[in-house]
Design an enzyme around this catalytic site. Structure first.
Site, mmCIF file in Angstrom:
data_model
loop_
_atom_site.group_PDB
_atom_site.id
_atom_site.type_symbol
_atom_site.label_atom_id
_atom_site.label_comp_id
_atom_site.label_asym_id
_atom_site.label_seq_id
_atom_site.Cartn_x
_atom_site.Cartn_y
_atom_site.Cartn_z
ATOM 1 N N GLY A 226 14.447 118.897 34.310
ATOM 2 C CA GLY A 226 13.616 118.323 33.264
ATOM 3 C C GLY A 226 14.153 118.389 31.855
ATOM 4 N N PRO A 261 18.836 120.938 37.192
ATOM 5 C CA PRO A 261 19.055 119.886 36.205
ATOM 6 C C PRO A 261 19.710 118.651 36.817
ATOM 7 C CG PRO A 261 20.757 121.550 36.029
ATOM 8 C CD PRO A 261 19.837 122.005 37.101
ATOM 9 N N GLY A 262 19.221 117.502 36.422
ATOM 10 C CA GLY A 262 19.865 116.249 36.813
ATOM 11 C C GLY A 262 20.366 115.560 35.561
ATOM 12 N N ARG A 263 19.385 115.104 34.764
ATOM 13 C CA ARG A 263 19.704 114.341 33.556
ATOM 14 C C ARG A 263 20.589 115.121 32.589
ATOM 15 N NH1 ARG A 263 16.087 110.341 31.905
ATOM 16 N NH2 ARG A 263 14.463 111.469 33.057
ATOM 17 N N ARG A 299 16.237 101.421 34.151
ATOM 18 C CA ARG A 299 15.437 102.249 33.244
ATOM 19 C C ARG A 299 14.789 101.463 32.087
ATOM 20 N NH1 ARG A 299 16.694 106.200 30.632
ATOM 21 N NH2 ARG A 299 14.996 107.553 31.315
ATOM 22 N N TYR A 303 10.815 101.795 32.458
ATOM 23 C CA TYR A 303 10.165 102.762 31.558
ATOM 24 C C TYR A 303 10.169 102.312 30.094
ATOM 25 C CZ TYR A 303 11.764 105.724 35.468
ATOM 26 O OH TYR A 303 12.050 106.248 36.704
ATOM 27 N N CYS A 329 16.111 86.980 37.813
ATOM 28 C CA CYS A 329 14.998 86.070 37.528
ATOM 29 C C CYS A 329 13.696 86.817 37.269
ATOM 30 C CB CYS A 329 14.824 85.106 38.688
ATOM 31 S SG CYS A 329 16.280 84.107 38.877
ATOM 32 N N GLU A 330 13.661 87.553 36.222
ATOM 33 C CA GLU A 330 12.467 88.297 35.794
ATOM 34 C C GLU A 330 12.515 88.371 34.273
ATOM 35 O OE1 GLU A 330 10.213 90.285 37.731
ATOM 36 O OE2 GLU A 330 11.234 90.195 39.674
HETATM 37 N N1 LLP Z 1 13.710 118.831 40.386
HETATM 38 C C1 LLP Z 1 12.714 118.062 40.839
HETATM 39 C C2 LLP Z 1 11.772 118.615 41.810
HETATM 40 C C3 LLP Z 1 12.594 116.739 40.397
HETATM 41 O O1 LLP Z 1 11.612 115.971 40.837
HETATM 42 C C4 LLP Z 1 13.527 116.230 39.453
HETATM 43 C C5 LLP Z 1 13.445 114.851 38.984
HETATM 44 C C6 LLP Z 1 14.558 117.076 39.016
HETATM 45 C C7 LLP Z 1 14.616 118.380 39.494
HETATM 46 C C8 LLP Z 1 15.584 116.644 38.025
HETATM 47 O O2 LLP Z 1 14.986 116.326 36.804
HETATM 48 P P1 LLP Z 1 15.882 116.065 35.511
HETATM 49 O O3 LLP Z 1 16.604 117.343 35.183
HETATM 50 O O4 LLP Z 1 16.847 114.963 35.830
HETATM 51 O O5 LLP Z 1 14.921 115.666 34.459
HETATM 52 N N2 LLP Z 1 14.018 108.028 37.228
HETATM 53 C C9 LLP Z 1 13.496 108.753 36.108
HETATM 54 C C10 LLP Z 1 13.553 110.243 36.310
HETATM 55 C C11 LLP Z 1 12.845 110.726 37.547
HETATM 56 C C12 LLP Z 1 12.946 112.213 37.734
HETATM 57 C C13 LLP Z 1 12.478 112.609 39.079
HETATM 58 N N3 LLP Z 1 12.553 114.005 39.357
HETATM 59 C C14 LLP Z 1 14.262 108.296 34.861
HETATM 60 O O6 LLP Z 1 15.127 107.454 34.955
HETATM 61 O O7 LLP Z 1 13.964 108.769 33.763
#
Ligand code: LLP
Length: 403
Positions: A226, A261-263, A299, A303, A329-330
């Site tokens: 997050g 962490p992902g983002r 995105r 969003y 086409c949107e």
């Molecule tokens: N852990 C869980 C249980 C999650 O559901 C998520 C993301 C993460 C970790 C990683 O979160 P991050 O560190 O990346 O914030 N598609 C959307 C984001 C969806 C996130 C879903 N869950 C976007 O493009 O903003």
């Protein structure tokens, strides 16, 4: 300095590019922030799931946070040790649960009482014991985009505190369940520390009350992902302050931190490179039509997300307000809206920044468009990590209808 022209010529456009050195720098920054405790950074594979990317994080010591058995398989294939793999997600099929149990991963994150029953039943069936963690929904507003908010009771994720307690009591007395962790993840692109700290306080208190009530000693405190990043000029949370806020809630508890962490690890390492096809204007609007579209980078359409743009025109060229749009086409197919940009010629390059998280992973074949190639840049060298799809790839799985 990346030579985008040469990259575009070599691999074609549209294209995803990832700076692997940036991945490394972000990983080290966050890992270091948690250095006061044992920790595992389990990369959220969904953010950008190319095997080479997962493998890179694994080589730095990362684990993997997975939300489907496909992601678990990716993580294993990329060399993530099984004892660093977590399987989360609000709905898991029986076959996914069975495979996760037999893969002997670190734990399965459980998101409902019904799921706990199912996992117990399947573990019994395969005659194994399975490590689990329970995802607590602390009912805290994370103050982010509603589509990526997950920590409120109005969201489908996790269970409330009372249910969590009951589930831990059940798991603690089961022969087939081994409760080892506790989990919360309140949302993505978080830019405020308070909701994270408040959630950690609630969840740490639950750990303490479980210890005193049923003598349960959990090992892992999973704080989800997050952590937000800068897409434009938003104020973001400093990783050290983030880690401190969490660690400060854990006094008296001997827990290993799991962070997912992902983002934070991937967003600003990625670029989406696209070419201008042409421009057109009417009395209201100017459109820059490029070869990338919402099917490649969803995105902005989904969003209303902002991604800054880099172009390669001279600074003193005339500029005007325009939308950058794709060929799909949107009307919702745009990559940028109402921004100042110079006038472009056919084949000029446009770079969409901060596209390394939830970019390629959310792409599709809508309008029978081939998904992009992905290219890694590391120490100034480029390497193809996914070739561009072909039309044949797209139709390979389709079968002729025989009446
Ligand atoms: N852990 C869980 C249980 C999650 O559901 C998520 C993301 C993460 C970790 C990683 O979160 P991050 O560190 O990346 O914030 N598609 C959307 C984001 C969806 C996130 C879903 N869950 C976007 O493009 O903003």
């Amino acid at each position: 300095m990346i030579d985008y022209n040469q990259i575009a010529q070599k691999y074609g456009t549209p294209l995803y590019l990832y700076d692997f050195d940036h991945f490394t720098a972000q990983y080290e920054k966050l890992k270091d922030a948690f250095r006061a405790r044992k920790s595992i950074l389990a990369y959220a594979v969904k953010a950008s799931s190319n095997l080479s990317i997962i493998k890179h994080f694994a080589s730095l010591g990362a684990g993997a946070d997975c939300v489907s058995i496909g992601e678990v398989r990716r993580a294993l294939l990329a060399g993530v040790p099984k004892y660093k793999i977590i399987f989360s997600g609000v709905g898991k099929r029986d076959d996914e649960i069975a495979e996760a149990i037999c893969s002997d991963i670190l734990y399965i994150n459980v998101e409902s009482s019904a799921e706990l029953d199912r996992i117990e039943l399947i573990a019994k069936r395969v005659d194994r014991s399975v490590r689990i963690s329970i995802r607590v929904n602390p009912n805290i507003d994370p103050k982010t985009h509603p589509y990526i908010s997950t920590g409120l009771h109005s969201n489908k994720f996790g269970v409330d505190l009372d249910s969590a307690k009951r589930m831990y009591i059940q798991a603690n007395s089961s022969q087939h369940l081994e409760p080892v962790g506790i989990h919360f993840h309140i949302g993505s692109q978080l830019t405020e520390l308070e909701p994270i700290r408040d959630s950690a306080i609630i969840v740490a208190d639950l750990v303490r009350s479980l210890r005193s009530a049923i003598g349960l000693e959990l090992k892992f405190f999973d704080v989800g992902g997050g952590l937000g990043v800068q897409y434009s000029d938003e104020k973001i949370i400093d990783p050290v302050e983030y880690a401190q806020a969490i660690l400060s809630t854990l006094s008296g508890l001997d827990l290993t931190i799991i962070c997912e962490p992902g983002r934070f690890l991937s967003a600003n390492a990625g670029y989406f490179l696209t070419r201008v096809l042409y421009e057109k204007s009417n009395s209201d609007k100017r459109f820059i039509i490029v070869d990338g579209a919402m099917n490649d980078l969803l995105r902005p359409s989904l969003y209303g997300a902002y991604h800054s743009i880099t172009h390669f025109k001279e600074a003193d060229e005339k500029v005007g307000v325009a939308d950058v749009v794709g060929p799909v086409c949107e009307s919702g197919d745009f990559l940028a809206k109402d921004i100042e940009l110079p006038y472009f010629q056919h084949n000029d390059l446009i770079l969409i920044n901060s596209a390394g998280a939830y970019g390629f992973g959310m792409s599709s074949n809508y309008n029978t468009r081939n998904r992009c190639a992905e290219v890694a840049i590391s120490h100034g060298r480029d390497r193809l990590i996914r070739r561009r799809e072909s039309f044949d790839d797209q139709i390979a799985l389709e079968r002729e209808f025989i009446s």
